[in-house]
Every structure is written in C-alpha cells, then in structure tokens.
Design a protein around this motif. Structure first.
Motif, PDB file in Angstrom:
ATOM      1  N   GLY A 153       0.769  -1.236   0.000  1.00  0.00           N
ATOM      2  CA  GLY A 153       0.000   0.000   0.000  1.00  0.00           C
ATOM      3  C   GLY A 153       0.802   1.288   0.000  1.00  0.00           C
ATOM      4  O   GLY A 153       0.253   2.355   0.273  1.00  0.00           O
ATOM      5  N   PHE A 154       2.093   1.228  -0.335  1.00  0.00           N
ATOM      6  CA  PHE A 154       2.891   2.452  -0.386  1.00  0.00           C
ATOM      7  C   PHE A 154       2.434   3.327  -1.549  1.00  0.00           C
ATOM      8  O   PHE A 154       2.040   2.830  -2.607  1.00  0.00           O
ATOM      9  N   ASP A 155       2.505   4.618  -1.355  1.00  0.00           N
ATOM     10  CA  ASP A 155       2.164   5.597  -2.372  1.00  0.00           C
ATOM     11  C   ASP A 155       3.233   5.608  -3.471  1.00  0.00           C
ATOM     12  O   ASP A 155       4.433   5.459  -3.191  1.00  0.00           O
ATOM     13  N   ILE A 156       2.799   5.785  -4.711  1.00  0.00           N
ATOM     14  CA  ILE A 156       3.720   5.780  -5.853  1.00  0.00           C
ATOM     15  C   ILE A 156       4.784   6.870  -5.717  1.00  0.00           C
ATOM     16  O   ILE A 156       5.942   6.658  -6.075  1.00  0.00           O
ATOM     17  N   ASP A 157       4.435   8.032  -5.166  1.00  0.00           N
ATOM     18  CA  ASP A 157       5.423   9.101  -4.985  1.00  0.00           C
ATOM     19  C   ASP A 157       6.547   8.664  -4.051  1.00  0.00           C
ATOM     20  O   ASP A 157       7.725   8.939  -4.302  1.00  0.00           O
ATOM     21  N   ILE A 158       6.191   7.975  -2.979  1.00  0.00           N
ATOM     22  CA  ILE A 158       7.196   7.505  -2.013  1.00  0.00           C
ATOM     23  C   ILE A 158       8.063   6.429  -2.656  1.00  0.00           C
ATOM     24  O   ILE A 158       9.290   6.438  -2.517  1.00  0.00           O
ATOM     25  N   ILE A 159       7.429   5.507  -3.381  1.00  0.00           N
ATOM     26  CA  ILE A 159       8.180   4.442  -4.055  1.00  0.00           C
ATOM     27  C   ILE A 159       9.179   5.051  -5.041  1.00  0.00           C
ATOM     28  O   ILE A 159      10.330   4.621  -5.115  1.00  0.00           O
ATOM     29  N   SER A 160       8.741   6.060  -5.758  1.00  0.00           N
ATOM     30  CA  SER A 160       9.612   6.718  -6.727  1.00  0.00           C
ATOM     31  C   SER A 160      10.817   7.359  -6.045  1.00  0.00           C
ATOM     32  O   SER A 160      11.943   7.262  -6.545  1.00  0.00           O
ATOM     33  N   LYS A 161      10.586   8.003  -4.925  1.00  0.00           N
ATOM     34  CA  LYS A 161      11.697   8.630  -4.191  1.00  0.00           C
ATOM     35  C   LYS A 161      12.687   7.598  -3.686  1.00  0.00           C
ATOM     36  O   LYS A 161      13.898   7.796  -3.747  1.00  0.00           O
ATOM     37  N   ILE A 162      12.184   6.479  -3.187  1.00  0.00           N
ATOM     38  CA  ILE A 162      13.051   5.459  -2.600  1.00  0.00           C
ATOM     39  C   ILE A 162      13.808   4.676  -3.677  1.00  0.00           C
ATOM     40  O   ILE A 162      15.008   4.456  -3.559  1.00  0.00           O
ATOM     41  N   THR A 163      13.092   4.237  -4.711  1.00  0.00           N
ATOM     42  CA  THR A 163      13.718   3.390  -5.739  1.00  0.00           C
ATOM     43  C   THR A 163      14.370   4.171  -6.866  1.00  0.00           C
ATOM     44  O   THR A 163      15.130   3.608  -7.643  1.00  0.00           O
ATOM     45  N   GLU A 164      14.030   5.472  -6.956  1.00  0.00           N
ATOM     46  CA  GLU A 164      14.505   6.327  -8.041  1.00  0.00           C
ATOM     47  C   GLU A 164      13.991   5.883  -9.405  1.00  0.00           C
ATOM     48  O   GLU A 164      14.584   6.183 -10.439  1.00  0.00           O
ATOM     49  N   LEU A 165      12.883   5.147  -9.409  1.00  0.00           N
ATOM     50  CA  LEU A 165      12.222   4.783 -10.661  1.00  0.00           C
ATOM     51  C   LEU A 165      11.207   5.875 -11.006  1.00  0.00           C
ATOM     52  O   LEU A 165      10.581   6.437 -10.103  1.00  0.00           O
ATOM     53  N   PRO A 166      11.022   6.148 -12.282  1.00  0.00           N
ATOM     54  CA  PRO A 166      10.018   7.136 -12.669  1.00  0.00           C
ATOM     55  C   PRO A 166       8.610   6.649 -12.306  1.00  0.00           C
ATOM     56  O   PRO A 166       8.326   5.444 -12.333  1.00  0.00           O
ATOM     57  N   LYS A 167       7.739   7.588 -11.973  1.00  0.00           N
ATOM     58  CA  LYS A 167       6.368   7.241 -11.579  1.00  0.00           C
ATOM     59  C   LYS A 167       5.656   6.447 -12.671  1.00  0.00           C
ATOM     60  O   LYS A 167       4.924   5.499 -12.377  1.00  0.00           O
ATOM     61  N   LYS A 168       5.864   6.826 -13.928  1.00  0.00           N
ATOM     62  CA  LYS A 168       5.227   6.110 -15.048  1.00  0.00           C
ATOM     63  C   LYS A 168       5.634   4.643 -15.067  1.00  0.00           C
ATOM     64  O   LYS A 168       4.828   3.763 -15.337  1.00  0.00           O
ATOM     65  N   GLU A 169       6.898   4.390 -14.765  1.00  0.00           N
ATOM     66  CA  GLU A 169       7.391   3.012 -14.749  1.00  0.00           C
ATOM     67  C   GLU A 169       6.763   2.240 -13.584  1.00  0.00           C
ATOM     68  O   GLU A 169       6.404   1.072 -13.727  1.00  0.00           O
ATOM     69  N   ILE A 170       6.607   2.891 -12.456  1.00  0.00           N
ATOM     70  CA  ILE A 170       5.986   2.261 -11.294  1.00  0.00           C
ATOM     71  C   ILE A 170       4.525   1.949 -11.589  1.00  0.00           C
ATOM     72  O   ILE A 170       4.018   0.878 -11.229  1.00  0.00           O
ATOM     73  N   GLU A 171       3.847   2.865 -12.260  1.00  0.00           N
ATOM     74  CA  GLU A 171       2.458   2.625 -12.642  1.00  0.00           C
ATOM     75  C   GLU A 171       2.360   1.404 -13.551  1.00  0.00           C
ATOM     76  O   GLU A 171       1.429   0.602 -13.431  1.00  0.00           O
ATOM     77  N   THR A 172       3.314   1.252 -14.458  1.00  0.00           N
ATOM     78  CA  THR A 172       3.336   0.088 -15.338  1.00  0.00           C
ATOM     79  C   THR A 172       3.499  -1.192 -14.527  1.00  0.00           C
ATOM     80  O   THR A 172       2.823  -2.195 -14.794  1.00  0.00           O
ATOM     81  N   ILE A 173       4.375  -1.162 -13.544  1.00  0.00           N
ATOM     82  CA  ILE A 173       4.601  -2.321 -12.677  1.00  0.00           C
ATOM     83  C   ILE A 173       3.325  -2.644 -11.904  1.00  0.00           C
ATOM     84  O   ILE A 173       2.951  -3.809 -11.769  1.00  0.00           O
ATOM     85  N   SER A 174       2.641  -1.607 -11.432  1.00  0.00           N
ATOM     86  CA  SER A 174       1.437  -1.841 -10.628  1.00  0.00           C
ATOM     87  C   SER A 174       0.343  -2.496 -11.457  1.00  0.00           C
ATOM     88  O   SER A 174      -0.451  -3.265 -10.936  1.00  0.00           O
ATOM     89  N   TYR A 175       0.287  -2.201 -12.748  1.00  0.00           N
ATOM     90  CA  TYR A 175      -0.729  -2.811 -13.604  1.00  0.00           C
ATOM     91  C   TYR A 175      -0.391  -4.266 -13.937  1.00  0.00           C
ATOM     92  O   TYR A 175      -1.280  -5.043 -14.256  1.00  0.00           O
ATOM     93  N   LYS A 176       0.886  -4.617 -13.849  1.00  0.00           N
ATOM     94  CA  LYS A 176       1.310  -5.998 -14.155  1.00  0.00           C
ATOM     95  C   LYS A 176       1.052  -6.952 -13.001  1.00  0.00           C
ATOM     96  O   LYS A 176       1.068  -8.143 -13.177  1.00  0.00           O
ATOM     97  N   ARG A 177       0.832  -6.420 -11.797  1.00  0.00           N
ATOM     98  CA  ARG A 177       0.674  -7.298 -10.633  1.00  0.00           C
ATOM     99  C   ARG A 177      -0.505  -8.161 -10.742  1.00  0.00           C
ATOM    100  O   ARG A 177      -1.453  -8.198 -11.187  1.00  0.00           O
TER     101      ARG A 177
END
Length: 69
Positions: free
Chosen positions: A45-69
């Motif tokens: 349940g982590f927020d995408i903004d926080i994940i982006s800051k921690i992993t240094e992945l772009p938000k768009k890429e994280i959104e793509t990962i979230s849709y693949k789950r």
C-alpha cells in the motif's frame, strides 16, 4: 613490433568488452531488484510518490509495474 601492438589492442578490446558486459549485467540486476522492491511496496500500500523517491524509478514506470501485478 606490430605483432605485439596487435595483440595488445586485441587484449584491450576483449577487456573492454568484458567490462561492458559486466556493467550491463550489474545494471540489469539492480533494475530487477528495484522492480522487486517496488512490487513489495505496492502490495503493502505504499504511495507511488514515495516508491519513486526510494527506488529512483520514474512514476510512469511504477504505474506500469502496478498494472502488471
């Protein structure tokens, strides 16, 4: 001696090739680890903004990962 120079150049080319392959493998390993961490964070349940800051992945890429789950 040109034979020595040719052999030396060949060794340099081979060493550079091996180094670039190692670097690429390392980069791929780091990327996979970031993806694994992102998936865990998303499932917790982590927020995408926080994940982006921690992993240094772009938000768009994280959104793509979230849709693949």
């Amino acid at each position: 001696n040109s034979e020595f120079i040719d052999e030396y150049d060949y060794e340099n080319v081979q060493r550079k090739l091996m180094n670039s392959m190692h670097d690429e493998g390392f980069d791929n390993g780091v990327k996979k680890e970031k993806y694994d961490i992102t998936k865990k964070m998303l499932s917790n349940g982590f927020d995408i903004d926080i994940i982006s800051k921690i992993t240094e992945l772009p938000k768009k890429e994280i959104e793509t990962i979230s849709y693949k789950r």
